[in-house]
Design a protein around this motif. Structure first.
Motif, mmCIF file in Angstrom:
data_model
loop_
_atom_site.group_PDB
_atom_site.id
_atom_site.type_symbol
_atom_site.label_atom_id
_atom_site.label_comp_id
_atom_site.label_asym_id
_atom_site.label_seq_id
_atom_site.Cartn_x
_atom_site.Cartn_y
_atom_site.Cartn_z
ATOM 1 N N LEU A 28 0.835 -1.199 0.000
ATOM 2 C CA LEU A 28 0.000 0.000 0.000
ATOM 3 C C LEU A 28 0.873 1.253 0.000
ATOM 4 C CD1 LEU A 28 -2.852 -0.890 2.551
ATOM 5 C CD2 LEU A 28 -2.899 -1.019 0.066
ATOM 6 N N ALA A 29 1.957 1.213 0.759
ATOM 7 C CA ALA A 29 2.847 2.368 0.833
ATOM 8 C C ALA A 29 3.488 2.645 -0.522
ATOM 9 C CB ALA A 29 3.926 2.132 1.889
ATOM 10 N N VAL A 30 3.915 1.579 -1.190
ATOM 11 C CA VAL A 30 4.530 1.742 -2.506
ATOM 12 C C VAL A 30 3.514 2.333 -3.486
ATOM 13 C CG1 VAL A 30 5.468 0.476 -4.485
ATOM 14 C CG2 VAL A 30 6.246 -0.067 -2.175
ATOM 15 N N LEU A 31 2.304 1.799 -3.463
ATOM 16 C CA LEU A 31 1.257 2.304 -4.358
ATOM 17 C C LEU A 31 0.960 3.773 -4.080
ATOM 18 C CD1 LEU A 31 -1.328 -0.604 -4.549
ATOM 19 C CD2 LEU A 31 0.173 0.254 -6.348
ATOM 20 N N LEU A 32 0.923 4.101 -2.803
ATOM 21 C CA LEU A 32 0.603 5.467 -2.408
ATOM 22 C C LEU A 32 1.689 6.432 -2.882
ATOM 23 C CD1 LEU A 32 -1.778 6.527 -0.828
ATOM 24 C CD2 LEU A 32 -0.306 6.651 1.171
ATOM 25 N N ALA A 33 2.947 6.007 -2.747
ATOM 26 C CA ALA A 33 4.067 6.842 -3.193
ATOM 27 C C ALA A 33 3.979 7.064 -4.705
ATOM 28 C CB ALA A 33 5.388 6.188 -2.822
ATOM 29 N N LEU A 34 3.714 5.985 -5.452
ATOM 30 C CA LEU A 34 3.587 6.091 -6.907
ATOM 31 C C LEU A 34 2.443 7.031 -7.271
ATOM 32 C CD1 LEU A 34 4.157 2.423 -8.122
ATOM 33 C CD2 LEU A 34 5.644 4.411 -8.445
ATOM 34 N N PHE A 35 1.342 6.886 -6.569
ATOM 35 C CA PHE A 35 0.161 7.692 -6.848
ATOM 36 C C PHE A 35 0.446 9.176 -6.598
ATOM 37 C CE2 PHE A 35 -4.112 9.299 -5.597
ATOM 38 C CZ PHE A 35 -4.707 9.144 -6.842
ATOM 39 N N THR A 36 1.135 9.464 -5.497
ATOM 40 C CA THR A 36 1.488 10.848 -5.168
ATOM 41 C C THR A 36 2.393 11.433 -6.249
ATOM 42 O OG1 THR A 36 1.443 10.189 -2.864
ATOM 43 C CG2 THR A 36 2.356 12.346 -3.327
ATOM 44 N N LEU A 37 3.373 10.632 -6.662
ATOM 45 C CA LEU A 37 4.307 11.040 -7.710
ATOM 46 C C LEU A 37 3.545 11.369 -8.991
ATOM 47 C CD1 LEU A 37 7.433 10.960 -7.428
ATOM 48 C CD2 LEU A 37 7.377 8.955 -8.904
ATOM 49 N N LEU A 38 2.632 10.487 -9.327
ATOM 50 C CA LEU A 38 1.839 10.631 -10.545
ATOM 51 C C LEU A 38 0.994 11.899 -10.479
ATOM 52 C CD1 LEU A 38 2.054 8.138 -12.458
ATOM 53 C CD2 LEU A 38 -0.372 7.793 -12.027
ATOM 54 N N LEU A 39 0.386 12.089 -9.335
ATOM 55 C CA LEU A 39 -0.527 13.215 -9.158
ATOM 56 C C LEU A 39 0.222 14.540 -9.245
ATOM 57 C CD1 LEU A 39 -3.558 12.860 -8.552
ATOM 58 C CD2 LEU A 39 -3.060 13.560 -6.213
ATOM 59 N N SER A 40 1.383 14.624 -8.563
ATOM 60 C CA SER A 40 2.126 15.884 -8.619
ATOM 61 C C SER A 40 2.708 16.092 -10.015
ATOM 62 C CB SER A 40 3.232 15.954 -7.559
ATOM 63 O OG SER A 40 3.395 14.753 -6.906
ATOM 64 N N GLY A 41 3.156 14.988 -10.649
ATOM 65 C CA GLY A 41 3.668 15.090 -12.014
ATOM 66 C C GLY A 41 2.586 15.576 -12.956
ATOM 67 N N PHE A 42 1.424 15.035 -12.816
ATOM 68 C CA PHE A 42 0.274 15.397 -13.638
ATOM 69 C C PHE A 42 -0.051 16.883 -13.465
ATOM 70 C CE2 PHE A 42 -4.363 15.774 -14.199
ATOM 71 C CZ PHE A 42 -4.468 15.302 -15.503
ATOM 72 N N PHE A 43 -0.018 17.320 -12.215
ATOM 73 C CA PHE A 43 -0.330 18.717 -11.939
ATOM 74 C C PHE A 43 0.725 19.635 -12.550
ATOM 75 C CE2 PHE A 43 0.323 22.502 -9.383
ATOM 76 C CZ PHE A 43 -0.914 23.097 -9.525
ATOM 77 N N LEU A 44 1.998 19.273 -12.394
ATOM 78 C CA LEU A 44 3.092 20.089 -12.933
ATOM 79 C C LEU A 44 2.947 20.241 -14.440
ATOM 80 C CD1 LEU A 44 6.421 19.153 -11.145
ATOM 81 C CD2 LEU A 44 5.387 21.407 -11.406
ATOM 82 N N ARG A 45 2.659 19.120 -15.098
ATOM 83 C CA ARG A 45 2.500 19.103 -16.547
ATOM 84 C C ARG A 45 1.357 20.010 -16.959
ATOM 85 N NH1 ARG A 45 4.437 15.059 -20.297
ATOM 86 N NH2 ARG A 45 3.103 15.485 -22.081
ATOM 87 N N TYR A 46 0.261 19.841 -16.236
ATOM 88 C CA TYR A 46 -0.935 20.625 -16.530
ATOM 89 C C TYR A 46 -0.647 22.113 -16.356
ATOM 90 C CZ TYR A 46 -5.341 22.947 -15.528
ATOM 91 O OH TYR A 46 -6.377 23.825 -15.518
ATOM 92 N N ALA A 47 0.058 22.428 -15.250
ATOM 93 C CA ALA A 47 0.372 23.833 -14.961
ATOM 94 C C ALA A 47 1.309 24.393 -16.024
ATOM 95 C CB ALA A 47 0.996 23.953 -13.579
ATOM 96 N N ALA A 48 2.266 23.563 -16.477
ATOM 97 C CA ALA A 48 3.228 24.022 -17.470
ATOM 98 C C ALA A 48 2.539 24.313 -18.814
ATOM 99 C CB ALA A 48 4.315 22.975 -17.652
ATOM 100 N N THR A 49 1.719 23.375 -19.279
ATOM 101 C CA THR A 49 1.034 23.584 -20.563
ATOM 102 C C THR A 49 0.040 24.728 -20.439
ATOM 103 O OG1 THR A 49 -0.522 21.873 -19.949
ATOM 104 C CG2 THR A 49 1.264 21.221 -21.411
ATOM 105 N N GLY A 50 -0.566 24.839 -19.293
ATOM 106 C CA GLY A 50 -1.515 25.933 -19.059
ATOM 107 C C GLY A 50 -0.815 27.280 -19.190
#
Lengths: 440, 303
Positions: free
Chosen positions: B278-300
């Protein structure tokens, strides 16, 4: 002031020692020339003072006490240390309900190897069933107990013209009277909706059996008939508003109890100490203790147990023999039992311990807080009436939390009491199986 | 020409390189050792642990056996875990914007105001952050208790802030109370760093206060806001102590946040393998979410 208190403690300890020393059983012999240090994890206040008497009797064994505060803190640390393979103490304190979960880790020494079974006869019978469920392996030495009795405000019951209830029918009637006469301002009792062991103790008194070992597996009956009877009964009282649902040990609870808005409750033997400590400025001397109400009026008092703890020896101990000796001494020597009662309010699991004069000293708390009533006699009677066959399962910690979920739904009106217990049974069973247990 | 320079330069270089190669590693070594010991090793151990499943016969000790990805499969079928992720997403979607809007507003006000009042409020708003989250939980737990809560006593209501329907909002309130001031300070510091000639230029162009804020200050806050948002997303995924402290005060669901659920899996159920998964999944999910946000913010930003 502190010195005076210490002197009194010491004097009491000594007098108990001299008057009851003969009652101490013979403890196992250990090699007196071997220097040994034992680490002990326990949440009992003032244990270091108790231990001074031990090191006097066994000068070669020094004892290091670590108090982690009890509850989840201690368990998490112990669980981790057992998993890590190092860092666990020689002796640790664990509540009965959580003992099977630790036995399950394989980190506890079977104390029958060191002759623990010879000491079975010195303990109140039901406590031994808690530490040695199959009657062979002994996972711990019983320490303290929490047999159930009723505590109540004598002044409030008198004010509303209510007699101390002897049966649950009388209790329900009294609750209705108090609620009606006080215009809903005062409740006779309280349903602890987030404490499964409180509820289970009431069902335990009614012969309820929640877990049972069966050959190589287990049988789980969280929705047993006693549980259903008890929960339906309480749900009825809650629904009518005759009892409250204030959370146990909360500021809310102590405030209401001190202000006379809660007139009675069902508490384990370690409970009165909490009342004396938390309510010392309000309502001191107004409380009394009585036997648990019964389903059928009769001569023998049947009771259940809430909490209570035991001392285990971990497999990481380099001196399991000495550790076993210490656990036995701590819970069977009259000097230790007296000190544990005085300093920590531990209600002993030792049969002889229940008779110790210091327990029945009405000039001291908690008896003093209870209007100088000898409340230990009430609790000793309760202890004798606890069903011997009650067992816990290794996945009880999960069941303990899942109970809160189902009761929350029940109090919101989304489940009937029967449905709540059925859901508790079903969800806990599913989880236990998922965790790999063989359970029906 | 190119050949010449290559041969000319190639000669002294290797020697200098060889001497230079060890030096940075020498200075980096203490950090790297600590980094490996306290970061890389635990992560590797968690991944290793997550491959083991608990086997219990029911009587006698449990064993951990190799189970491959079984724990991960279980996680995706575990409605409790999926719900906990749902809880935290709902929480974040409401709490993060609310907190950051509040923090920006406070930073702008404090930036505009001058004098000792500004200094006082700066400290006052920051103060909750200095309270450890466990203490904050206890403090609010008391304020939330049904019969003692000052809110209930003043309004005469009987709101149970700890009831399972609104507990998420009660926790959101604690988190907002704790972190708004912290974010405000970060944003305020960014505003202080803006060269004053930019403001002067805007003034000369005839910008009023509102226009100055809208078209100068806010765009300049963008990078800092991005940073605080990322930190808030990561922080939200890790929420643990607030619900954990409130647990004994009432009924707080096991899976109120992924971290409480994870903790209970390990500390209560003793299932280290599943907890690690669960911890590994959570870390991956957090990474994905912040990466997704950064990308979105950059293209925006580009469009």
């Amino acid at each position: 002031m502190k010195k005076a208190a210490m002197f009194v403690t010491l004097a009491l300890g000594l007098s108990a020692l001299s008057s009851a020393y003969a009652a101490d059983p013979a403890f196992p012999k250990v090699d007196a020339s071997k220097k040994v240090t034992l680490e002990v994890w326990s949440w009992v206040p003032g244990l270091d003072k108790t231990v001074a008497a031990f090191t006097k009797a066994y000068p070669n064994i020094s004892v290091k006490i670590v108090n982690l505060g009890g509850g989840p803190n201690t368990y998490t640390k112990l669980q981790t240390a057992l998993k890590a393979g190092s860092g666990a103490p020689d002796v640790a304190q664990i509540e009965y309900g959580f003992l099977p979960a630790f036995a399950d880790t394989g980190g506890l020494v079977d104390l029958s190897k060191y002759g623990a079974n010879d000491y079975k006869k010195y303990f109140v019978p039901w406590t031994w069933g808690q530490v040695s469920p199959e009657g062979k392996a002994v996972y711990a030495i019983p320490q303290d107990t929490g047999p159930f009795a009723m505590v109540y405000r004598q002044d409030i019951l008198k004010k509303y013209g209510v007699a101390v209830p002897k049966t649950w029918a009388q209790y329900a009637a009294a609750a209705a009277t108090v609620n009606k006469k006080s215009n809903g301002q005062v409740k006779l009792g309280n349903f602890y909706s987030t404490f499964a062991p409180w509820f289970m103790a009431l069902a335990w008194a009614d012969g309820g059996q929640f877990f049972k070992r069966d050959g190589d597996g287990w049988i789980q009956t969280l929705n047993n008939p006693a549980a259903k009877r008890v929960l339906n009964y309480w749900y009825g009282l809650v629904k009518k508003g005759d009892v409250g649902t204030v959370n146990a040990f909360s500021a809310d609870y102590w405030n209401a109890a001190g202000a006379g808005k809660i007139a009675s409750n069902f508490e384990a033997a370690w409970g009165p100490g909490g009342y004396a400590g938390s309510l010392k400025d309000k309502s001191a001397g107004l409380w009394r203790a009585a036997d648990l109400p019964q389903w059928t009026a009769g001569s023998t008092v049947k009771s259940g147990n809430w909490g209570g703890s035991s001392n285990v020896v971990t497999t990481q101990s380099k001196n399991p023999k000495e550790a076993t000796l210490f656990a036995l001494w701590l819970n069977l020597s009259s000097s230790a039992i007296s000190a544990n009662w005085i300093n920590g309010g531990l209600f002993p699991a030792s049969a002889e311990g229940l008779k110790l004069p210091v327990l029945h000293d009405t000039t001291k708390n908690p008896s003093k807080f209870f209007g100088s009533q000898d409340i230990s006699s009430v609790y000793a009677r309760a202890s004798q009436g606890v069903n011997v066959n009650f067992q816990w399962a290794p996945w009880f910690p999960f069941a303990n939390d899942n109970f809160n979920k189902q009761i929350d739904l029940m109090l919101k009106g989304k489940l009937t009491p029967d449905q709540a217990l059925d859901a508790w049974q079903a969800e806990t069973l599913a989880d236990a199986r998922k965790e790999g247990y063989t359970v029906k | 020409m190119t050949a010449l320079t290559q041969t000319q330069v190639a000669d002294p270089r290797p020697r200098r390189r060889r001497a230079g190669r060890a030096t940075p590693w020498f200075f980096l070594a203490p950090f790297l050792l600590a980094f490996i010991a306290f970061f890389i090793a635990p992560v590797c151990y968690a991944i290793y642990l997550s491959l083991f499943i608990k086997k219990r016969s029911g009587i006698g000790p449990a064993r951990d056996v190799f189970g491959g990805l079984a724990n991960y499969v279980r996680a995706f079928q575990d409605t409790d875990f999926l719900q906990s992720v749902g809880h935290i997403l709902l929480f974040g979607v409401i709490q993060i914007p609310l907190m950051l809007v509040l923090a920006v507003a406070l930073a702008l006000v404090l930036d505009a105001a001058k004098g000792s009042a500004s200094r006082f409020f700066r400290t006052a708003f920051y103060l909750p952050y200095t309270v450890p989250s466990v203490i904050a939980g206890l403090l609010w737990g008391y304020l939330y208790s049904k019969n003692l809560s000052p809110f209930n006593q003043i309004t005469g209501a009987k709101t149970d802030f700890l009831s399972s329907q609104i507990i998420l909002f009660s926790i959101g309130n604690i988190v907002t109370w704790t972190w708004t001031g912290y974010n405000m300070i970060t944003l305020y510091a960014a505003l202080q760093n803006v060269p004053s000639d930019i403001y002067e230029a805007a003034r000369i162009d005839g910008a009023n206060n509102w226009q100055l804020t809208r078209f100068v200050k806010l765009p300049l806050l963008r990078p800092t806001l991005l940073l605080t948002t990322i930190f808030s997303i990561i922080g939200t995924m890790q929420i643990f102590s607030e619900p954990f402290v409130l647990r004994p005060l009432g009924y707080v669901p096991d899976n109120i946040t992924p971290n409480t659920y994870l903790y209970l899996t390990v500390a209560r159920d003793g299932n280290f393998g599943y907890g690690a998964a669960l911890a590994v999944l959570l870390a991956l999910f957090t990474l994905l979410l912040s990466g997704f946000f950064l990308r979105y913010a950059a293209t925006g930003g580009e469009s």
